[in-house]
Design an enzyme around this catalytic site. Sequence first.
Site, PDB file in Angstrom:
ATOM      1  CG  HIS A  57      72.484  83.889  85.314  1.00 12.06           C
ATOM      2  ND1 HIS A  57      71.445  85.086  85.642  1.00 12.06           N
ATOM      3  CD2 HIS A  57      71.442  82.927  84.839  1.00 12.06           C
ATOM      4  CE1 HIS A  57      70.367  84.725  84.959  1.00 12.06           C
ATOM      5  NE2 HIS A  57      70.121  83.588  84.690  1.00 12.06           N
ATOM      6  CD  GLU A  73      65.697  81.537  88.182  1.00 13.53           C
ATOM      7  OE1 GLU A  73      65.909  80.755  87.404  1.00 13.53           O
ATOM      8  OE2 GLU A  73      64.931  82.561  87.765  1.00 13.53           O
ATOM      9  CG  ASN A 110      64.758  85.991  89.272  1.00 15.09           C
ATOM     10  OD1 ASN A 110      65.066  86.991  89.903  1.00 15.09           O
ATOM     11  ND2 ASN A 110      65.655  85.060  89.124  1.00 15.09           N
ATOM     12  CD  GLU A 121      65.731  86.038  85.946  1.00 11.96           C
ATOM     13  OE1 GLU A 121      65.053  85.618  85.364  1.00 11.96           O
ATOM     14  OE2 GLU A 121      67.063  86.161  86.287  1.00 11.96           O
ATOM     15  CE1 TYR A 137      60.640  85.552  83.453  1.00  9.56           C
ATOM     16  CE2 TYR A 137      61.427  84.551  85.375  1.00  9.56           C
ATOM     17  CZ  TYR A 137      61.655  85.494  84.206  1.00  9.56           C
ATOM     18  OH  TYR A 137      62.932  85.920  84.067  1.00  9.56           O
ATOM     19  NE  ARG A 157      69.930  89.542  88.468  1.00  9.38           N
ATOM     20  CZ  ARG A 157      69.357  88.234  88.092  1.00  9.38           C
ATOM     21  NH1 ARG A 157      68.109  88.319  87.761  1.00  9.38           N
ATOM     22  NH2 ARG A 157      69.863  87.268  88.390  1.00  9.38           N
TER      23      ARG A 157
HETATM   24  C1  FCB Z   1      64.851  82.417  84.650  1.00  2.00           C
HETATM   25  C2  FCB Z   1      66.476  82.599  84.484  1.00  2.00           C
HETATM   26  C3  FCB Z   1      66.797  83.552  83.204  1.00  2.00           C
HETATM   27  C4  FCB Z   1      65.862  83.149  82.057  1.00  2.00           C
HETATM   28  C5  FCB Z   1      64.314  83.418  82.605  1.00  2.00           C
HETATM   29  C6  FCB Z   1      63.198  83.349  81.313  1.00  2.00           C
HETATM   30  O1  FCB Z   1      64.804  81.127  85.237  1.00  2.00           O
HETATM   31  O2  FCB Z   1      67.179  83.180  85.296  1.00  2.00           O
HETATM   32  O3  FCB Z   1      68.043  83.263  82.672  1.00  2.00           O
HETATM   33  O4  FCB Z   1      65.942  82.173  81.312  1.00  2.00           O
HETATM   34  O5  FCB Z   1      64.139  82.343  83.298  1.00  2.00           O
END
Ligand code: FCB
Length: 450
Positions: free
Chosen positions: A120, A165, A291, A350, A293, A76
């Site tokens: 992006h 995002e 995405n 992500e 985290y 990607r």
């Molecule tokens: C996300 C973004 C990516 C990177 C990660 C850690 O929010 O899409 O570009 O910065 O976080």
Amino acid sequence: MEARFPEGFLWGAATSAYQIEGAWNEDEKGESIWDRFVRIPGKIENGDTGDIACDHYHRFQEDVLLMKGLGLKAYRFSVSWPRVLPRGRGGLNPKGLDFYSRLVDALLAAGIEPFLTLYHWDLPQALQDEGGWARRETALWFSDYAAVVAKKLGDRVRFWITHNEPWVAAWAGHGWGRHAPGLENPGLALQVAHHLLLSHGHAVEALRDLVPGARIGIALNLSPIYPASQGEKDSQAARRADGFLNRWFLDPLFSGSYPADMLEFFGPLAPRIVPGDMRTISRRLDFLGVNYYTRQVVRADPEAPFGVEYVTVPGGERTQMGWEVFPEGLFQLLSRVHRDYSPQEIFVTENGAAFPDEPGPDGKVQDKKRIAYLKEHILQCHRAISTGIPVRGYFVWSLLDNFEWTYGYTKRFGLFYVDYATQRRLPKESARFYARVIAEGGLSGRSGSR
Ligand code: FCB
């Protein structure tokens, strides 16, 4: 431990143009809002810029070989709008577009499926000068740009992601001034979010027309939200935080309307919507990009913005970003998205972690914590698939250490360590781990035990 993934599952890694390409003003590339923003003193740690970044623009062949070495099934990346259209509209830059064409060819030759993200966060500065995303026409200019890219690459690229995002682009860029273009106006952030969504809808239409068989989606930053206590007020705060981050984007995309409770809450800040907009925004999607985290834990606090305070849970393990490691949240998020919105397919576009990696005396980067992070999250994807959720692929953020926005080069997310002085790439132990996962089609006793 065994976690076998279905045949054809797309194991990938992700990057974005501004974070890795460098060559910020080469081959007639136009200036982007990030090229401008990083030059404002105090905005980026150490005054870092993406001028050179990982020099991927010149080293993409080498980088594709790294991907091939990992056995990646998908990659990607994002296209820099001002590289292709230096002024944002009109005036195509063939050299810029050709770069992506060569990248796609190299990927296909290596047996890697390209996942192309159109936006992006690097808007052409020329368009910002005309009002940027605050201006409604930008949504149409975005779909013109999408069409330009589609005409050139649509014969080879199957997977298209319109936006990365939009919540971050809208709020960090226009609400809090932490990202380009650096504006601080909540009402504007909501209007920008609407125009981003609208531009998504227009681009979906353009891509459907131009690329038969295209698989089209959008990548959202989503988190499950948990109240800090069982109390009524905290539950309300959690509902609002969910409305703010998740439902504000998911509802219009999948149901064609903004969440009523949030419209009421935002009151006069709510965006101006023109009849027909919501129909455009909710065009059918082939997949949702998630995405993920970390989770969010919230408490009611009348003094905090929107009455929501984000709580740090004591004891939890954290990455270098300060984000809690909470793998279970990925499963809960995927379950919720599937239950409430049932996208046809889901890709985890992500997932990853920053840690202060450095090569040891043996020359190796022993990033055990990243390996543990990836392993736990991959297991949660497997769990989701086992319960019938259509998760079709998983992308590690990121292939390479790179420019982490306001943090500059201080946060390393890569599977490959980048020595910025020499541009040497060094596989971290997590790269070896991931290569094994891909080769084995999941986690076996062997890869799982590492
Ligand atoms: C996300 C973004 C990516 C990177 C990660 C850690 O929010 O899409 O570009 O910065 O976080």
